[in-house]
Design a protein around this motif. Structure first.
Motif, PDB file in Angstrom:
ATOM      1  N   ILE A  92    -114.286 -16.858 -62.007  1.00 37.30           N
ATOM      2  CA  ILE A  92    -113.612 -15.617 -61.597  1.00 37.30           C
ATOM      3  C   ILE A  92    -112.462 -15.309 -62.545  1.00 37.30           C
ATOM      4  O   ILE A  92    -112.293 -14.167 -63.004  1.00 37.30           O
ATOM      5  N   LEU A  93    -111.642 -16.306 -62.843  1.00 36.18           N
ATOM      6  CA  LEU A  93    -110.514 -16.100 -63.748  1.00 36.18           C
ATOM      7  C   LEU A  93    -110.987 -15.695 -65.139  1.00 36.18           C
ATOM      8  O   LEU A  93    -110.384 -14.820 -65.781  1.00 36.18           O
ATOM      9  N   GLN A  94    -112.075 -16.301 -65.603  1.00 38.29           N
ATOM     10  CA  GLN A  94    -112.611 -15.918 -66.904  1.00 38.29           C
ATOM     11  C   GLN A  94    -113.129 -14.480 -66.866  1.00 38.29           C
ATOM     12  O   GLN A  94    -112.919 -13.700 -67.805  1.00 38.29           O
ATOM     13  N   GLY A  95    -113.791 -14.113 -65.772  1.00 37.88           N
ATOM     14  CA  GLY A  95    -114.272 -12.744 -65.629  1.00 37.88           C
ATOM     15  C   GLY A  95    -113.136 -11.732 -65.610  1.00 37.88           C
ATOM     16  O   GLY A  95    -113.235 -10.650 -66.200  1.00 37.88           O
ATOM     17  N   LEU A  96    -112.026 -12.082 -64.951  1.00 39.64           N
ATOM     18  CA  LEU A  96    -110.860 -11.199 -64.938  1.00 39.64           C
ATOM     19  C   LEU A  96    -110.259 -11.088 -66.332  1.00 39.64           C
ATOM     20  O   LEU A  96    -109.829 -10.013 -66.759  1.00 39.64           O
ATOM     21  N   ALA A  97    -110.222 -12.214 -67.052  1.00 36.98           N
ATOM     22  CA  ALA A  97    -109.668 -12.203 -68.408  1.00 36.98           C
ATOM     23  C   ALA A  97    -110.507 -11.340 -69.345  1.00 36.98           C
ATOM     24  O   ALA A  97    -109.994 -10.812 -70.337  1.00 36.98           O
ATOM     25  N   GLU A  98    -111.782 -11.166 -69.038  1.00 34.05           N
ATOM     26  CA  GLU A  98    -112.683 -10.378 -69.874  1.00 34.05           C
ATOM     27  C   GLU A  98    -112.814  -8.935 -69.407  1.00 34.05           C
ATOM     28  O   GLU A  98    -113.606  -8.175 -69.978  1.00 34.05           O
ATOM     29  N   ALA A  99    -112.064  -8.547 -68.386  1.00 29.28           N
ATOM     30  CA  ALA A  99    -112.148  -7.166 -67.873  1.00 29.28           C
ATOM     31  C   ALA A  99    -111.885  -6.170 -68.997  1.00 29.28           C
ATOM     32  O   ALA A  99    -110.982  -6.345 -69.818  1.00 29.28           O
ATOM     33  N   ALA A 100    -112.664  -5.096 -69.026  1.00 32.39           N
ATOM     34  CA  ALA A 100    -112.599  -4.130 -70.124  1.00 32.39           C
ATOM     35  C   ALA A 100    -111.312  -3.322 -70.116  1.00 32.39           C
ATOM     36  O   ALA A 100    -110.762  -3.007 -71.174  1.00 32.39           O
ATOM     37  N   ARG A 101    -110.818  -2.976 -68.926  1.00 31.16           N
ATOM     38  CA  ARG A 101    -109.599  -2.169 -68.830  1.00 31.16           C
ATOM     39  C   ARG A 101    -108.728  -2.717 -67.714  1.00 31.16           C
ATOM     40  O   ARG A 101    -109.204  -2.968 -66.604  1.00 31.16           O
ATOM     41  N   VAL A 102    -107.457  -2.916 -68.021  1.00 28.61           N
ATOM     42  CA  VAL A 102    -106.507  -3.392 -67.035  1.00 28.61           C
ATOM     43  C   VAL A 102    -105.255  -2.530 -67.084  1.00 28.61           C
ATOM     44  O   VAL A 102    -105.001  -1.833 -68.071  1.00 28.61           O
ATOM     45  N   LYS A 103    -104.482  -2.605 -66.024  1.00 28.91           N
ATOM     46  CA  LYS A 103    -103.206  -1.896 -65.967  1.00 28.91           C
ATOM     47  C   LYS A 103    -102.123  -2.865 -65.530  1.00 28.91           C
ATOM     48  O   LYS A 103    -102.242  -3.514 -64.494  1.00 28.91           O
ATOM     49  N   ILE A 104    -101.057  -2.976 -66.325  1.00 28.12           N
ATOM     50  CA  ILE A 104     -99.900  -3.773 -65.939  1.00 28.12           C
ATOM     51  C   ILE A 104     -99.069  -2.930 -64.979  1.00 28.12           C
ATOM     52  O   ILE A 104     -98.696  -1.801 -65.292  1.00 28.12           O
ATOM     53  N   LEU A 105     -98.759  -3.462 -63.805  1.00 28.27           N
ATOM     54  CA  LEU A 105     -98.191  -2.639 -62.743  1.00 28.27           C
ATOM     55  C   LEU A 105     -96.670  -2.489 -62.820  1.00 28.27           C
ATOM     56  O   LEU A 105     -96.151  -1.392 -62.648  1.00 28.27           O
ATOM     57  N   CYS A 106     -95.944  -3.568 -63.024  1.00 30.61           N
ATOM     58  CA  CYS A 106     -94.475  -3.496 -62.988  1.00 30.61           C
ATOM     59  C   CYS A 106     -93.899  -3.145 -64.350  1.00 30.61           C
ATOM     60  O   CYS A 106     -94.479  -3.451 -65.385  1.00 30.61           O
ATOM     61  N   SER A 107     -92.733  -2.526 -64.347  1.00 35.05           N
ATOM     62  CA  SER A 107     -92.037  -2.228 -65.588  1.00 35.05           C
ATOM     63  C   SER A 107     -91.519  -3.523 -66.209  1.00 35.05           C
ATOM     64  O   SER A 107     -91.317  -4.529 -65.530  1.00 35.05           O
ATOM     65  N   ASP A 108     -91.293  -3.497 -67.518  1.00 33.57           N
ATOM     66  CA  ASP A 108     -90.887  -4.703 -68.244  1.00 33.57           C
ATOM     67  C   ASP A 108     -89.596  -5.309 -67.702  1.00 33.57           C
ATOM     68  O   ASP A 108     -89.451  -6.521 -67.645  1.00 33.57           O
ATOM     69  N   GLY A 109     -88.651  -4.463 -67.320  1.00 36.03           N
ATOM     70  CA  GLY A 109     -87.351  -4.971 -66.891  1.00 36.03           C
ATOM     71  C   GLY A 109     -87.258  -5.293 -65.419  1.00 36.03           C
ATOM     72  O   GLY A 109     -86.182  -5.643 -64.930  1.00 36.03           O
ATOM     73  N   TYR A 110     -88.374  -5.215 -64.693  1.00 30.66           N
ATOM     74  CA  TYR A 110     -88.306  -5.445 -63.252  1.00 30.66           C
ATOM     75  C   TYR A 110     -87.973  -6.898 -62.931  1.00 30.66           C
ATOM     76  O   TYR A 110     -88.562  -7.830 -63.478  1.00 30.66           O
ATOM     77  N   SER A 111     -87.022  -7.086 -62.032  1.00 28.58           N
ATOM     78  CA  SER A 111     -86.636  -8.412 -61.557  1.00 28.58           C
ATOM     79  C   SER A 111     -86.401  -8.332 -60.059  1.00 28.58           C
ATOM     80  O   SER A 111     -85.453  -7.686 -59.611  1.00 28.58           O
TER      81      SER A 111
END
Length: 261
Positions: free
Chosen positions: A202-221
């Protein structure tokens, strides 16, 4: 390996305020977002971010990780965080997803990886619906060192290591191999070595996903404190109960005795 593109990355947002991409909710749908700010606790200048409940996840004695499914909506779905990584696959439901400083919509087949101590929640547009296929949330929870502190650092798992690193800001998988759905649904029925191998696939399949979106902004804490979690959950509950109404920031703030800014 398929190329992974970061799309629709969350824009920079002030990390000293609770900034919500609010939408006008009508008939269970959302229009274009606009930025709004809520003073989480106007009595203290040090409490300007949403705070989440700590969820204590019980371990499974015979396994290094935990996987299960539950119907939707689920009464324990509140603004919360925990030290485990978490994979969510939501089927036959639509609604809103809240991860860190990101708020968006989800549809059937919504697949997300949430990293350690990253606050999150999901709310359904069709809570209590009796018609159609049952709404389901399939969940896998595991510590980063579940198989040993250096397990994911070996060169053979470099792609998975990169995936877990991105998961600390939340990852939504927009295009992935449909076999992942069956693998995630079926893993709870496996035991022992077969279940461990299934998680790695499953983790390998997720790592190979064609398109992903990073949800949080870079500075989020995130603020990992229970002090204001009740208010945040009250706001989420209020929005959930009034999905067919036109909601404003002032309405939400008044509901929890807050002030808008």
């Amino acid at each position: 390996m398929a190329r992974r593109d970061h799309v629709d990355d969350a824009p920079d947002r002030p990390d000293t305020r609770f900034v919500i991409w609010t939408k006008q909710l009508r008939n269970g749908s959302m229009s274009e977002p606009r930025s709004m700010e809520i003073d989480v606790d106007h009595r203290s200048s040090n409490s300007k971010k949403p705070k989440a409940n700590l969820e204590i996840i019980s371990s499974v004695p015979e396994s290094a990780f935990k996987c299960f499914s539950h119907p939707w909506p689920w009464p324990q779905c509140v603004w919360h965080y925990h030290p485990e990584y978490e994979i969510h696959l939501i089927l036959n439901a639509t609604g809103q997803v809240w991860v860190g400083d990101y708020i968006g919509q989800f549809q059937n087949g919504h697949l997300v990886l949430v990293g350690p101590d990253l606050p999150h929640n999901w709310t359904s547009n069709s809570a209590g619906a009796m018609e159609g296929p049952s709404q389901e949330d399939h969940v896998i929870q595991f510590h980063g060192d579940a198989f040993g502190p250096e397990f994911f650092n070996v060169p053979d798992l470099a792609a998975v290591h990169d995936l877990l690193d991105k998961g600390r800001h939340g990852v939504e998988f927009l295009s992935y191999n449909p076999t992942l759905v069956h693998q995630i649904v079926d893993i709870a029925c496996l035991r022992g070595t077969q279940q461990v191998i299934a998680l790695l696939r499953i983790l390998q399949g997720l790592a190979e996903a064609a398109r992903v979106k990073i949800l949080c902004s870079d500075g989020y804490s995130p603020l990992l404190d229970d002090n204001a979690a009740m208010r945040i959950n009250q706001i989420i509950s209020y929005m959930r109960q009034n999905l067919k109404e036109e909601l404003t920031l002032e309405d939400a703030a008044k509901h929890v005795y807050m002030q808008t800014r």
